[in-house]
Design an enzyme around this catalytic site. Structure first.
Site, PDB file in Angstrom:
ATOM      1  N   HIS A 108     -46.542   1.122  58.741  1.00 55.20           N
ATOM      2  CA  HIS A 108     -46.319  -0.281  59.131  1.00 55.20           C
ATOM      3  C   HIS A 108     -44.996  -0.791  58.549  1.00 55.20           C
ATOM      4  O   HIS A 108     -44.253  -1.518  59.217  1.00 55.20           O
ATOM      5  CB  HIS A 108     -47.436  -1.181  58.583  1.00 55.20           C
ATOM      6  CG  HIS A 108     -48.812  -0.861  59.093  1.00 55.20           C
ATOM      7  ND1 HIS A 108     -49.817  -0.398  58.274  1.00 55.20           N
ATOM      8  CD2 HIS A 108     -49.348  -0.951  60.340  1.00 55.20           C
ATOM      9  CE1 HIS A 108     -50.921  -0.231  58.998  1.00 55.20           C
ATOM     10  NE2 HIS A 108     -50.663  -0.540  60.243  1.00 55.20           N
ATOM     11  N   LYS A 120     -46.730   7.026  66.472  1.00 54.12           N
ATOM     12  CA  LYS A 120     -48.006   7.619  66.024  1.00 54.12           C
ATOM     13  C   LYS A 120     -49.105   7.393  67.061  1.00 54.12           C
ATOM     14  O   LYS A 120     -49.923   8.263  67.308  1.00 54.12           O
ATOM     15  CB  LYS A 120     -48.355   6.986  64.675  1.00 54.12           C
ATOM     16  CG  LYS A 120     -49.795   6.850  64.332  1.00 54.12           C
ATOM     17  CD  LYS A 120     -50.297   8.095  63.657  1.00 54.12           C
ATOM     18  CE  LYS A 120     -51.670   7.942  63.051  1.00 54.12           C
ATOM     19  NZ  LYS A 120     -52.605   7.104  63.740  1.00 54.12           N
ATOM     20  N   HIS A 129     -49.404   0.154  55.328  1.00 57.00           N
ATOM     21  CA  HIS A 129     -48.938   1.368  54.648  1.00 57.00           C
ATOM     22  C   HIS A 129     -47.485   1.624  55.058  1.00 57.00           C
ATOM     23  O   HIS A 129     -46.881   0.811  55.782  1.00 57.00           O
ATOM     24  CB  HIS A 129     -49.853   2.544  54.989  1.00 57.00           C
ATOM     25  CG  HIS A 129     -50.094   2.733  56.465  1.00 57.00           C
ATOM     26  ND1 HIS A 129     -49.094   2.980  57.372  1.00 57.00           N
ATOM     27  CD2 HIS A 129     -51.236   2.668  57.198  1.00 57.00           C
ATOM     28  CE1 HIS A 129     -49.600   3.102  58.576  1.00 57.00           C
ATOM     29  NE2 HIS A 129     -50.897   2.906  58.513  1.00 57.00           N
TER      30      HIS A 129
HETATM   31  P1  AMP Z   1     -52.586  -0.381  63.308  1.00 51.76           P
HETATM   32  O1  AMP Z   1     -52.583  -1.322  62.157  1.00 51.76           O
HETATM   33  O2  AMP Z   1     -53.193   0.945  62.996  1.00 51.76           O
HETATM   34  O3  AMP Z   1     -53.094  -0.989  64.592  1.00 51.76           O
HETATM   35  O4  AMP Z   1     -51.064  -0.045  63.578  1.00 51.76           O
HETATM   36  C1  AMP Z   1     -50.129  -1.061  63.809  1.00 51.76           C
HETATM   37  C2  AMP Z   1     -48.846  -0.431  64.287  1.00 51.76           C
HETATM   38  O5  AMP Z   1     -48.364   0.485  63.296  1.00 51.76           O
HETATM   39  C3  AMP Z   1     -49.019   0.380  65.579  1.00 51.76           C
HETATM   40  O6  AMP Z   1     -47.920   0.134  66.434  1.00 51.76           O
HETATM   41  C4  AMP Z   1     -49.023   1.806  65.087  1.00 51.76           C
HETATM   42  O7  AMP Z   1     -48.564   2.731  66.039  1.00 51.76           O
HETATM   43  C5  AMP Z   1     -48.068   1.716  63.906  1.00 51.76           C
HETATM   44  N1  AMP Z   1     -48.290   2.825  62.978  1.00 51.76           N
HETATM   45  C6  AMP Z   1     -49.472   3.187  62.411  1.00 51.76           C
HETATM   46  N2  AMP Z   1     -49.310   4.288  61.656  1.00 51.76           N
HETATM   47  C7  AMP Z   1     -48.009   4.646  61.771  1.00 51.76           C
HETATM   48  C8  AMP Z   1     -47.221   5.716  61.245  1.00 51.76           C
HETATM   49  N3  AMP Z   1     -47.724   6.645  60.451  1.00 51.76           N
HETATM   50  N4  AMP Z   1     -45.913   5.755  61.576  1.00 51.76           N
HETATM   51  C9  AMP Z   1     -45.363   4.814  62.396  1.00 51.76           C
HETATM   52  N5  AMP Z   1     -46.050   3.796  62.917  1.00 51.76           N
HETATM   53  C10 AMP Z   1     -47.350   3.701  62.613  1.00 51.76           C
END
Ligand code: AMP
Length: 283
Positions: A37, A149, A34
Site C-alpha cells: 500500500h 498484485k 503494508h
Molecule cells: P487491499 O487493501 O488489499 O484491497 O489493497 C489495496 C490496494 O493495494 C490494491 O490496489 C492492491 O492491488 C494494492 N496492493 C496490495 N498488495 C500489494 C502489493 N504487494 N504490491 C503492490 N500493491 C499492492
C-alpha cells in the site's frame, strides 16, 4: 492530515483542494496497510498535490464464508502510516456511510470477471467495481492508484472507467514482495512463519513460468504442469488455479503468444493467496 469519517467532510476537503487547482489522487485500500500500500501512496504523493487514502473493508466484495469478520482493522497504526507517508486525507467511512440502505444498484463488468478469481468468488468483482465507482463519485479524483498484485482487479477497474467514461486516470503500480519473493498482503498475517516460508513457492512457480516462456516453450499445459509441481511443495497448500491467460482479455491460452498474464491462487493454511506476473512472449 485530516481524517474524514463522513462523505460530506471528504467532499468539502476535496472541494477546497480543487479550488486551489491541486491534482487529486486517491488510493483505495481495505487498511492493514503494508509496504505494498505504501508504494501506491508514494506514487500518488509523487504525482499529485492532494492525496486521499480510503480505508474501508468493503462487505460486498466478500462472499459467504470468506474472511470479512476477521479481516484485520488496525486503524490507529494505519493512520500513522498515512501521516508519515504525507497523505492529506484518510477517508475511513462506516458501512452505513457507503451503504446507507439496501444496495440494489451495482456496477458489473462482464467477461473479464468470469475467469481466474471470478470463478471461485462470484460476487467479488461486482463488490469491488461498485465500491470503487462509489469512491470515485465521492472523491472525484484525477487519478486512482491500484496494485499489479491484484492484476484482474486492475484490469476490471480500468475497463469500468473506460466503459463508463469516468474522468480519471487509473495508475497500476508494481507488486511489492517480501525478500523471499512472497507478495506482500494483509492476509499474510494469517500465516505461520513456516507457511510464509513455504508460500515463497508461489513466486518461484511464476519465475519458473517466465523462464520457460523465455526459453521458447509455447505449450501452456507444459508450463502449468511445471508450476504445479513447484506449488505442490507447499505442504499446507491447496491450489485453486494456475492459469496463463491473454493479458488483455484474460481468456485462457493453449499456446503462448503476445502479452500473457500468469496467475496463481493458492490457499495456504487459512489464507487465500494470489500472485501473478506479466510476460511478453513476443508474437
Ligand atoms: P487491499 O487493501 O488489499 O484491497 O489493497 C489495496 C490496494 O493495494 C490494491 O490496489 C492492491 O492491488 C494494492 N496492493 C496490495 N498488495 C500489494 C502489493 N504487494 N504490491 C503492490 N500493491 C499492492
Amino acid at each position: 492530515m485530516e481524517v474524514a469519517r463522513k462523505i460530506e467532510k471528504v467532499r468539502n476537503l476535496v472541494k477546497i483542494a480543487r479550488s486551489e487547482e491541486r491534482k487529486i489522487g486517491l488510493v483505495p485500500t481495505m487498511g492493514a496497510l503494508h509496504t505494498g500500500h505504501i508504494s501506491l501512496i508514494e506514487a500518488a504523493v509523487k504525482d499529485c498535490d492532494f492525496v486521499i487514502v480510503s480505508i474501508f473493508v468493503n462487505p460486498t466484495q466478500f462472499g459467504p464464508g470468506e474472511d470479512f469478520e476477521k479481516y484485520p482493522r488496525p486503524l490507529q497504526a494505519d493512520l500513522k502510516v498515512c501521516q508519515e507517508a504525507g497523505v492529506d486525507v484518510v477517508f475511513a467511512p462506516s458501512s452505513k456511510q457507503i451503504y446507507p440502505t439496501e444496495n440494489i444498484t451495482w456496477v458489473t463488468v462482464e467477461k473479464l470477471t468470469e475467469s481466474l478469481c471470478g470463478k471461485s468468488r462470484p460476487v467479488h468483482f461486482r463488490g469491488v467495481t461498485t465500491v470503487c465507482a462509489k469512491l470515485f463519485n465521492i472523491v472525484a479524483p484525477d487519478a486512482a492508484y491500484f496494485g499489479q498484485k491484484d492484476a484482474q482487479q486492475a484490469i476490471v477497474i480500468k475497463r469500468m472507467v473506460a466503459d463508463l467514461n469516468m474522468p480519471l486516470e487509473i495508475v497500476i503500480c508494481p507488486t511489492v514482495r517480501e525478500p523471499n519473493g512472497l507478495a506482500v498482503s494483509s492476509r499474510n498475517q494469517y500465516l505461520t512463519a513456516k507457511q510464509k516460508k513455504d508460500a515463497a513457492n508461489i513466486y518461484k512457480s511464476l519465475q519458473a513460468c517466465r523462464k520457460l516462456i523465455e526459453a521458447g516453450i509455447t505449450e501452456t499445459r507444459q508450463i502449468i504442469d511445471e508450476m504445479q509441481k513447484i506449488l505442490r511443495q507447499i505442504p499446507s497448500g491447496q491450489i485453486e488455479y494456475v492459469s496463463i491467460v491473454d493479458a488483455e482479455t484474460l481468456e485462457s491460452l493453449d499456446e503462448i503468444s503476445g502479452k500473457v498474464l500468469a496467475a496463481v491462487a493458492v490457499k495456504v493454511g487459512p489464507a487465500r493467496l494470489i500472485d501473478n506476473i506479466l510476460v511478453d512472449a513476443g508474437k
